[in-house]
Design a protein around this motif. Structure first.
Motif, PDB file in Angstrom:
ATOM      1  N   TRP A  61     167.313   6.252  -5.720  1.00  0.00           N
ATOM      2  CA  TRP A  61     166.039   6.526  -5.048  1.00  0.00           C
ATOM      3  C   TRP A  61     165.937   5.577  -3.867  1.00  0.00           C
ATOM      4  O   TRP A  61     165.972   4.362  -4.036  1.00  0.00           O
ATOM      5  CB  TRP A  61     164.849   6.277  -5.979  1.00  0.00           C
ATOM      6  CG  TRP A  61     164.545   7.393  -6.906  1.00  0.00           C
ATOM      7  CD1 TRP A  61     164.793   7.427  -8.235  1.00  0.00           C
ATOM      8  CD2 TRP A  61     163.929   8.634  -6.570  1.00  0.00           C
ATOM      9  NE1 TRP A  61     164.377   8.618  -8.758  1.00  0.00           N
ATOM     10  CE2 TRP A  61     163.843   9.390  -7.756  1.00  0.00           C
ATOM     11  CE3 TRP A  61     163.450   9.205  -5.398  1.00  0.00           C
ATOM     12  CZ2 TRP A  61     163.289  10.662  -7.802  1.00  0.00           C
ATOM     13  CZ3 TRP A  61     162.905  10.476  -5.435  1.00  0.00           C
ATOM     14  CH2 TRP A  61     162.824  11.187  -6.622  1.00  0.00           C
ATOM     15  N   SER A  62     165.805   6.104  -2.665  1.00  0.00           N
ATOM     16  CA  SER A  62     165.680   5.260  -1.481  1.00  0.00           C
ATOM     17  C   SER A  62     164.230   4.802  -1.327  1.00  0.00           C
ATOM     18  O   SER A  62     163.319   5.338  -1.963  1.00  0.00           O
ATOM     19  CB  SER A  62     166.116   6.026  -0.229  1.00  0.00           C
ATOM     20  OG  SER A  62     165.155   7.012   0.096  1.00  0.00           O
ATOM     21  N   LYS A  86     161.666   7.347  -0.635  1.00  0.00           N
ATOM     22  CA  LYS A  86     161.386   8.259  -1.752  1.00  0.00           C
ATOM     23  C   LYS A  86     162.240   9.521  -1.703  1.00  0.00           C
ATOM     24  O   LYS A  86     161.784  10.618  -1.969  1.00  0.00           O
ATOM     25  CB  LYS A  86     159.899   8.590  -1.817  1.00  0.00           C
ATOM     26  CG  LYS A  86     159.055   7.358  -2.036  1.00  0.00           C
ATOM     27  CD  LYS A  86     157.603   7.685  -2.133  1.00  0.00           C
ATOM     28  CE  LYS A  86     156.814   6.395  -2.321  1.00  0.00           C
ATOM     29  NZ  LYS A  86     155.403   6.620  -2.353  1.00  0.00           N
ATOM     30  N   MET A  87     163.513   9.328  -1.347  1.00  0.00           N
ATOM     31  CA  MET A  87     164.482  10.410  -1.367  1.00  0.00           C
ATOM     32  C   MET A  87     165.473  10.113  -2.483  1.00  0.00           C
ATOM     33  O   MET A  87     165.855   8.961  -2.682  1.00  0.00           O
ATOM     34  CB  MET A  87     165.221  10.492  -0.034  1.00  0.00           C
ATOM     35  CG  MET A  87     164.308  10.596   1.160  1.00  0.00           C
ATOM     36  SD  MET A  87     163.404  12.120   1.159  1.00  0.00           S
ATOM     37  CE  MET A  87     164.290  12.995   2.378  1.00  0.00           C
ATOM     38  N   LEU A  88     165.890  11.150  -3.189  1.00  0.00           N
ATOM     39  CA  LEU A  88     166.870  10.994  -4.252  1.00  0.00           C
ATOM     40  C   LEU A  88     168.240  11.399  -3.720  1.00  0.00           C
ATOM     41  O   LEU A  88     168.429  12.522  -3.253  1.00  0.00           O
ATOM     42  CB  LEU A  88     166.509  11.862  -5.463  1.00  0.00           C
ATOM     43  CG  LEU A  88     167.526  11.866  -6.608  1.00  0.00           C
ATOM     44  CD1 LEU A  88     167.659  10.475  -7.222  1.00  0.00           C
ATOM     45  CD2 LEU A  88     167.140  12.890  -7.657  1.00  0.00           C
ATOM     46  N   PHE A  89     169.174  10.455  -3.785  1.00  0.00           N
ATOM     47  CA  PHE A  89     170.564  10.723  -3.444  1.00  0.00           C
ATOM     48  C   PHE A  89     171.329  10.887  -4.753  1.00  0.00           C
ATOM     49  O   PHE A  89     171.200  10.054  -5.653  1.00  0.00           O
ATOM     50  CB  PHE A  89     171.170   9.565  -2.650  1.00  0.00           C
ATOM     51  CG  PHE A  89     170.630   9.434  -1.263  1.00  0.00           C
ATOM     52  CD1 PHE A  89     171.267  10.061  -0.199  1.00  0.00           C
ATOM     53  CD2 PHE A  89     169.491   8.686  -1.017  1.00  0.00           C
ATOM     54  CE1 PHE A  89     170.775   9.929   1.093  1.00  0.00           C
ATOM     55  CE2 PHE A  89     168.994   8.552   0.271  1.00  0.00           C
ATOM     56  CZ  PHE A  89     169.626   9.180   1.326  1.00  0.00           C
ATOM     57  N   ALA A  90     172.124  11.938  -4.851  1.00  0.00           N
ATOM     58  CA  ALA A  90     172.948  12.176  -6.032  1.00  0.00           C
ATOM     59  C   ALA A  90     174.381  12.381  -5.575  1.00  0.00           C
ATOM     60  O   ALA A  90     174.654  13.218  -4.709  1.00  0.00           O
ATOM     61  CB  ALA A  90     172.459  13.413  -6.786  1.00  0.00           C
ATOM     62  N   ALA A  91     175.294  11.605  -6.137  1.00  0.00           N
ATOM     63  CA  ALA A  91     176.707  11.713  -5.781  1.00  0.00           C
ATOM     64  C   ALA A  91     177.435  12.524  -6.832  1.00  0.00           C
ATOM     65  O   ALA A  91     177.302  12.273  -8.027  1.00  0.00           O
ATOM     66  CB  ALA A  91     177.328  10.329  -5.670  1.00  0.00           C
ATOM     67  N   ASP A  92     178.194  13.515  -6.394  1.00  0.00           N
ATOM     68  CA  ASP A  92     179.004  14.334  -7.283  1.00  0.00           C
ATOM     69  C   ASP A  92     180.431  13.817  -7.226  1.00  0.00           C
ATOM     70  O   ASP A  92     181.080  13.879  -6.189  1.00  0.00           O
ATOM     71  CB  ASP A  92     178.936  15.793  -6.835  1.00  0.00           C
ATOM     72  CG  ASP A  92     179.579  16.734  -7.824  1.00  0.00           C
ATOM     73  OD1 ASP A  92     180.800  16.594  -8.072  1.00  0.00           O
ATOM     74  OD2 ASP A  92     178.879  17.603  -8.359  1.00  0.00           O
ATOM     75  N   PHE A 108     167.593  15.031  -2.220  1.00  0.00           N
ATOM     76  CA  PHE A 108     166.407  15.719  -2.727  1.00  0.00           C
ATOM     77  C   PHE A 108     165.164  14.967  -2.271  1.00  0.00           C
ATOM     78  O   PHE A 108     165.177  13.740  -2.143  1.00  0.00           O
ATOM     79  CB  PHE A 108     166.437  15.783  -4.261  1.00  0.00           C
ATOM     80  CG  PHE A 108     167.578  16.567  -4.822  1.00  0.00           C
ATOM     81  CD1 PHE A 108     167.460  17.922  -5.051  1.00  0.00           C
ATOM     82  CD2 PHE A 108     168.780  15.939  -5.121  1.00  0.00           C
ATOM     83  CE1 PHE A 108     168.523  18.652  -5.573  1.00  0.00           C
ATOM     84  CE2 PHE A 108     169.847  16.658  -5.645  1.00  0.00           C
ATOM     85  CZ  PHE A 108     169.723  18.017  -5.877  1.00  0.00           C
ATOM     86  N   SER A 109     164.083  15.692  -2.071  1.00  0.00           N
ATOM     87  CA  SER A 109     162.819  15.083  -1.662  1.00  0.00           C
ATOM     88  C   SER A 109     162.145  14.410  -2.855  1.00  0.00           C
ATOM     89  O   SER A 109     162.591  14.539  -3.997  1.00  0.00           O
ATOM     90  CB  SER A 109     161.888  16.154  -1.101  1.00  0.00           C
ATOM     91  OG  SER A 109     161.468  17.021  -2.144  1.00  0.00           O
ATOM     92  N   GLU A 110     161.035  13.729  -2.579  1.00  0.00           N
ATOM     93  CA  GLU A 110     160.267  13.082  -3.634  1.00  0.00           C
ATOM     94  C   GLU A 110     159.802  14.093  -4.688  1.00  0.00           C
ATOM     95  O   GLU A 110     159.733  13.791  -5.868  1.00  0.00           O
ATOM     96  CB  GLU A 110     159.061  12.354  -3.039  1.00  0.00           C
ATOM     97  CG  GLU A 110     158.235  11.624  -4.068  1.00  0.00           C
ATOM     98  CD  GLU A 110     157.059  10.883  -3.461  1.00  0.00           C
ATOM     99  OE1 GLU A 110     156.726  11.108  -2.281  1.00  0.00           O
ATOM    100  OE2 GLU A 110     156.467  10.066  -4.185  1.00  0.00           O
TER     101      GLU A 110
END
Length: 108
Positions: free
Chosen positions: A35-36, A39-45, A54-56
């Motif tokens: 979570w930055s 309020k952005m979610l970063f997901a690493a595959d 992804f947004s908040e």
């Protein structure tokens, strides 16, 4: 919580109650979440070397591919340089750490 077995991110509220699964067709092996401050979610595959944003409210914004030279992504984090106002995404690999500036379209 990343759940590689389901190819999804499992979302819980602050009390630990299940809220929902966060899925995307190209998200197959979510490994690292961050979570930055924005309020952005970063997901690493780890399988595809894609980073999903992804947004908040957990709406999908975009994804982009990272050139990891075949190394699996271990973890991700972000940092904002207060003097320059630039924000960076750091991607930890087994043998190195990559840094990308976060702009409208993330770039290396």
């Amino acid at each position: 919580v990343s759940d590689p077995a389901q190819g999804a991110i499992v979302v819980f509220d602050y009390l630990g109650n299940y809220v929902r699964n966060l899925e995307h067709p190209d998200l197959t092996q979510p490994k690292a979440l961050h979570w930055s401050n924005d309020k952005m979610l970063f997901a690493a595959d780890s399988e595809s070397a894609n980073i999903f944003l992804f947004s908040e409210s957990l709406s999908f914004i975009q994804s982009f591919t990272i050139n990891t030279s075949g190394e699996a992504i271990i973890d991700i984090t972000s940092w904002r340089d207060t003097s320059s106002k630039k924000q960076f995404l750091y991607i930890l690999l087994p043998e190195s750490c990559l840094r990308y500036e976060i702009t409208a379209a993330p770039r290396h």
